[in-house]
Scaffold this motif. Structure first.
Motif, PDB file in Angstrom:
ATOM      1  N   LYS A  90      16.118   1.459 -44.258  1.00 15.30           N
ATOM      2  CA  LYS A  90      16.956   1.456 -45.460  1.00 15.30           C
ATOM      3  C   LYS A  90      17.204   0.047 -46.010  1.00 15.30           C
ATOM      4  O   LYS A  90      17.542  -0.118 -47.173  1.00 15.30           O
ATOM      5  CB  LYS A  90      18.307   2.114 -45.153  1.00 15.30           C
ATOM      6  N   ILE A  91      17.088  -0.962 -45.162  1.00 16.23           N
ATOM      7  CA  ILE A  91      17.388  -2.323 -45.635  1.00 16.23           C
ATOM      8  C   ILE A  91      16.129  -3.190 -45.661  1.00 16.23           C
ATOM      9  O   ILE A  91      15.702  -3.667 -46.706  1.00 16.23           O
ATOM     10  CB  ILE A  91      18.461  -2.997 -44.741  1.00 16.23           C
ATOM     11  N   SER A 131      18.058 -12.241 -45.598  1.00 15.15           N
ATOM     12  CA  SER A 131      19.127 -12.787 -44.766  1.00 15.15           C
ATOM     13  C   SER A 131      19.439 -11.822 -43.621  1.00 15.15           C
ATOM     14  O   SER A 131      19.681 -10.637 -43.854  1.00 15.15           O
ATOM     15  CB  SER A 131      20.374 -12.983 -45.627  1.00 15.15           C
ATOM     16  N   ASP A 145      22.023 -11.537 -42.110  1.00 18.80           N
ATOM     17  CA  ASP A 145      23.385 -11.027 -42.304  1.00 18.80           C
ATOM     18  C   ASP A 145      23.396  -9.676 -42.988  1.00 18.80           C
ATOM     19  O   ASP A 145      24.231  -8.827 -42.691  1.00 18.80           O
ATOM     20  CB  ASP A 145      24.201 -12.012 -43.158  1.00 18.80           C
ATOM     21  N   VAL A 146      22.460  -9.484 -43.930  1.00 16.31           N
ATOM     22  CA  VAL A 146      22.427  -8.218 -44.648  1.00 16.31           C
ATOM     23  C   VAL A 146      22.129  -7.097 -43.657  1.00 16.31           C
ATOM     24  O   VAL A 146      22.739  -6.024 -43.701  1.00 16.31           O
ATOM     25  CB  VAL A 146      21.377  -8.272 -45.772  1.00 16.31           C
ATOM     26  N   HIS A 167      22.646  -7.296 -40.347  1.00 12.24           N
ATOM     27  CA  HIS A 167      23.806  -7.204 -39.450  1.00 12.24           C
ATOM     28  C   HIS A 167      24.900  -6.366 -40.097  1.00 12.24           C
ATOM     29  O   HIS A 167      25.529  -5.527 -39.450  1.00 12.24           O
ATOM     30  CB  HIS A 167      24.351  -8.597 -39.145  1.00 12.24           C
ATOM     31  N   ALA A 168      25.114  -6.601 -41.395  1.00 11.86           N
ATOM     32  CA  ALA A 168      26.179  -5.877 -42.095  1.00 11.86           C
ATOM     33  C   ALA A 168      25.923  -4.374 -42.033  1.00 11.86           C
ATOM     34  O   ALA A 168      26.846  -3.587 -41.826  1.00 11.86           O
ATOM     35  CB  ALA A 168      26.262  -6.349 -43.545  1.00 11.86           C
ATOM     36  N   TYR A 169      24.652  -3.978 -42.181  1.00 12.21           N
ATOM     37  CA  TYR A 169      24.330  -2.548 -42.172  1.00 12.21           C
ATOM     38  C   TYR A 169      24.547  -1.957 -40.782  1.00 12.21           C
ATOM     39  O   TYR A 169      25.026  -0.839 -40.635  1.00 12.21           O
ATOM     40  CB  TYR A 169      22.892  -2.332 -42.630  1.00 12.21           C
ATOM     41  N   ARG A 170      24.202  -2.745 -39.771  1.00 16.06           N
ATOM     42  CA  ARG A 170      24.385  -2.229 -38.407  1.00 16.06           C
ATOM     43  C   ARG A 170      25.863  -2.163 -38.055  1.00 16.06           C
ATOM     44  O   ARG A 170      26.315  -1.197 -37.439  1.00 16.06           O
ATOM     45  CB  ARG A 170      23.637  -3.113 -37.403  1.00 16.06           C
ATOM     46  N   ALA A 174      28.174  -1.644 -40.024  1.00 13.71           N
ATOM     47  CA  ALA A 174      28.714  -0.473 -40.728  1.00 13.71           C
ATOM     48  C   ALA A 174      28.493   0.804 -39.917  1.00 13.71           C
ATOM     49  O   ALA A 174      29.092   1.830 -40.225  1.00 13.71           O
ATOM     50  CB  ALA A 174      28.065  -0.347 -42.104  1.00 13.71           C
ATOM     51  N   HIS A 233      25.101   1.868 -38.636  1.00 13.15           N
ATOM     52  CA  HIS A 233      23.754   2.422 -38.645  1.00 13.15           C
ATOM     53  C   HIS A 233      22.924   1.816 -37.514  1.00 13.15           C
ATOM     54  O   HIS A 233      23.056   0.627 -37.217  1.00 13.15           O
ATOM     55  CB  HIS A 233      23.081   2.145 -39.982  1.00 13.15           C
ATOM     56  N   GLY A 234      22.041   2.601 -36.928  1.00 18.10           N
ATOM     57  CA  GLY A 234      21.180   2.117 -35.844  1.00 18.10           C
ATOM     58  C   GLY A 234      20.094   1.206 -36.378  1.00 18.10           C
ATOM     59  O   GLY A 234      19.936   1.053 -37.584  1.00 18.10           O
ATOM     60  N   TRP A 235      19.328   0.604 -35.454  1.00 17.22           N
ATOM     61  CA  TRP A 235      18.327  -0.365 -35.922  1.00 17.22           C
ATOM     62  C   TRP A 235      17.200   0.302 -36.679  1.00 17.22           C
ATOM     63  O   TRP A 235      16.622  -0.274 -37.603  1.00 17.22           O
ATOM     64  CB  TRP A 235      17.809  -1.235 -34.783  1.00 17.22           C
ATOM     65  N   PRO A 280      12.941  -1.670 -47.974  1.00 12.59           N
ATOM     66  CA  PRO A 280      13.084  -1.777 -49.437  1.00 12.59           C
ATOM     67  C   PRO A 280      13.154  -3.222 -49.914  1.00 12.59           C
ATOM     68  O   PRO A 280      12.599  -3.551 -50.963  1.00 12.59           O
ATOM     69  CB  PRO A 280      14.412  -1.063 -49.720  1.00 12.59           C
ATOM     70  N   LEU A 281      13.816  -4.092 -49.150  1.00 11.49           N
ATOM     71  CA  LEU A 281      13.957  -5.475 -49.609  1.00 11.49           C
ATOM     72  C   LEU A 281      12.639  -6.228 -49.535  1.00 11.49           C
ATOM     73  O   LEU A 281      12.386  -7.136 -50.316  1.00 11.49           O
ATOM     74  CB  LEU A 281      15.039  -6.207 -48.811  1.00 11.49           C
TER      75      LEU A 281
END
Lengths: 369, 285
Positions: B195-196, B175, B177-178, B180-183, B185, B187-189, B199-200
């Motif tokens: 990190k997102i 998704s 959104d996951v 987007h949520a990290y950015r 928060a 964090h850079g791209w 691993p996913l």
């Protein structure tokens, strides 16, 4: 200082205009509720503010700084998504810690920050769990905690109570206002639930088809809805909508309901002779035995805890909802008379659905005074 | 379901056994052959009763092949090593190039992005012989013929499209959104990708890498044309067993067993990821 200023924001997907020239301003620390049906563009607007979606035109300033071209990580906002959007491969702790690690805080500061916000939201006992192992309510709180963790100046909450059960929604609706005011942040809260909107908002903006069709205090929206669609959305039981044609005689403006005269307030001169819709809140109708009372047949009665709602029909076959505080006496069946308090009624143009403001007479009355 | 149970179960069992037998029998037979001498293999009628011998494996590992016509040097262990070097480095390079590209194709729709992605996929269905002749000529001119670098480069025709398309499906399943949520928060791209997204998409990347490894390992035609003896992988190296004094079936069987062992072990170990990874990518609408 202004918390958020949006000017002429427009967003299109292909030829579809999702946001159409939106402008709004929120003072710092205020809570604005974005209210509207699905597909109205509420979530897109929120994403534009967060930087996850780039608008075609317009500017966004947060706390007085132009953020239109700033990437999401530079905007310093906190956001809770409707679908939670938790990081599935991280524990609840790491999820909540993510805004703090981004700010390169020390380990001790991150731990205390996460624990403080987790305690506030009562999820401190599940911090070591993966999102998969959390209940919906805990996921929702984790998502909220993640948005709050870095104490952002701007909080964006996208219908956070949508996917949780009724009991939790009720609890959170009570808790959230206190929580949000403690944060002192400017909040934009998206919802489709009018009760949530009324409970949380300093101001409500009603978004329909990519445009803000009304923005005002909850009281404004409830008592003076700009549009028939807004009137229908706000209020439970729903507002009574009656097709009428206002008339005028020596005593003033009025409408006829079952051949009985219902006085309109002053200032509806322009509406005389036009097909209109009269909106009357169920609580503005009372049972009465007077000569001027309108005769109705009582069809059904629904008792709630705090109020009783009666469905009645007039002789002309119109259905009318009447709401009264629980325990007040009223006929339970058969025919009865009702009184309509027209001073609390609103009049809509039948053609456009817009509210007819009692404007001209008001100015006249002020002039006279 | 209950009323069909007894007969259905018997039929299903029989059908499954037939399928397993059909697919496993060649492997079983090859393993048997690898423990026999040429004489016992070629006797008629064939029999499952024989005296097992390790001479085939000994010959492969020591590199000395004794035949009636005399002894012969074979480079089987070197071929095996070549296979490992070529496959591992091809897959590694394809992952380094393909995973970020797959992410770009999944997340950023730009003008012509679909066309570029499809062109890359089309390398998979062009017959290799089509490109081999011009490639051979070019490679000889620029000095890449018969080098590991040149082979690894050509192997990208096999690995890169595979990794690109499987991993792309995986990234599309995450998704947005996951991320987007990290950015949001903070964090850079780059961090978000590491990190997102990585691993996913991990299981999908592993599955694609594994599949690409097997395809690279099994490749024959590119190595046959472009590599000389000391760069040849096992698939080409096995040709050496067709000697002047006859075909060495025993050694071929042992060579096959040794060369399919790594891929078989990998595939069995990662079977779950493979199925999951491939079907997840495919289901994406």
């Amino acid at each position: 200082m202004s918390g958020l200023t949006i000017s002429n924001l427009t967003k299109r997907y292909k030829s579809d205009t999702v946001l159409d020239d939106i402008s709004l301003e929120i003072a710092e620390g205020e809570t604005l509720v974005l209210f509207g049906p699905s597909g109205a563009g509420k979530t897109v607007l929120l994403r534009c503010i967060a930087g996850a979606v780039d608008p075609e035109a317009g500017t966004i300033a947060i706390g007085g700084t132009d953020m239109t071209d700033v990437p999401p990580e530079g905007r310093g906002v906190g956001m809770a998504f409707q679908n939670f959007a938790l990081f599935p491969h991280m524990t609840a702790f790491d999820n909540i810690a993510s805004p703090l690690t981004a700010r390169r805080f020390g380990r001790e500061k991150i731990r205390s920050g996460v624990e403080a916000v987790a305690k506030l939201l009562k999820i401190d006992h599940v911090l070591s769990h993966a999102p998969k192992a959390l209940s919906n309510g805990q996921k929702q709180r984790t998502a909220l905690a993640r948005a709050l963790a870095a104490q952002p100046k701007m909080l964006l909450l996208d219908d956070p109570l949508r996917n949780v059960d009724a009991k939790l929604r009720f609890e959170m609706r009570l808790e959230l206002p206190r929580l949000l005011s403690e944060q002192g942040a400017t909040v934009i809260y998206v919802t489709q639930d009018y009760k949530e909107a009324m409970a949380l908002a300093d101001k409500i903006a009603v978004l329909v088809e990519g445009r803000i069709i009304q923005m005002g205090t909850p009281e404004d929206i409830y008592l003076r809805p700009a549009d028939i669609r807004i009137a229908e959305q706000f209020g439970d039981p729903a507002i009574n909508l009656l097709e009428v044609t206002p008339e005028r005689d020596a005593q003033g403006n009025f409408v006829s309901l079952s051949k009985k005269r219902v006085e309109l307030g002053p200032g509806y001169d322009s509406a005389v002779g036009r097909p209109c819709i009269l909106g009357v809140r169920p609580e503005a109708i009372g049972f009465s035995g007077g000569a001027e009372a309108i005769e109705v047949t009582i069809e059904a009665e629904t008792p709630f805890n705090e109020k009783t709602v009666t469905l009645a029909t007039t002789k002309g076959g119109r259905e009318i909802l009447i709401s009264r505080p629980a325990g007040t006496p009223a006929p339970a069946s058969g025919t009865a008379g009702i009184d309509i308090d027209a001073s609390a009624a609103v009049l809509f143009d039948q053609e456009t659905g817009r509210r007819i403001e009692p404007g001209s007479d008001k100015t006249r009355a002020r002039d006279a005074a | 379901m209950e009323h069909t149970s007894a007969l259905e179960r018997v039929l299903r069992g029989a059908a499954l056994s037939a399928v397993v037998l059909f697919f496993m029998f060649p492997i079983f037979w090859i393993v048997l052959m690898s423990f026999q001498t040429n004489e016992t293999i070629l006797r008629s009628p064939p029999s499952m009763v024989f005296e097992p011998t390790l001479s085939n494996y000994v010959a492969l590992i020591t590199g000395r092949l004794e035949t009636q016509a005399g002894s012969l040097d074979i480079d089987f262990m070197r071929n095996l090593m070549n296979s490992v070097i070529l496959s591992v480095s091809s897959v590694a390079l394809a992952l380094v190039l393909g995973v970020p590209a797959a992410y770009a194709f999944a997340r950023h729709k730009f003008r012509g992005s679909e066309d570029i992605a499809f062109t890359l996929l089309s390398f998979r269905f062009a017959p290799p012989l089509l490109v081999l002749l011009p490639l051979t000529l070019y490679f000889q001119q620029i000095g890449l013929a018969d080098t590991y670098v040149g082979l690894v480069w050509v192997y990208q025709l096999i690995c890169l499209p595979l990794i690109l398309w499987i991993v792309r499906g995986y990234f599309e399943d995450i998704s947005p959104d996951v991320e987007h949520a990290y950015r949001i928060a903070g964090h850079g791209w780059g961090a978000t990708f590491m990190k997102i997204a990585l691993p996913l998409a991990g299981p999908g990347i592993a599955a694609a890498g594994l599949l690409a490894f097997i395809f690279a390992w099994n490749n024959f035609i590119f190595a046959l044309v472009l590599a000389s003896a000391d760069k040849q992988p096992v698939t080409v190296g096995a040709l050496a067993f067709v000697t002047a004094s006859g075909i060495q079936y025993g050694q071929i069987a042992a060579a096959v067993v040794l060369s399919i062992a790594p891929t078989l072990a990998l595939a069995l170990y990662a079977q779950r990821y493979l199925v999951e990874g491939l079907s997840l990518g495919a289901v994406k609408g």
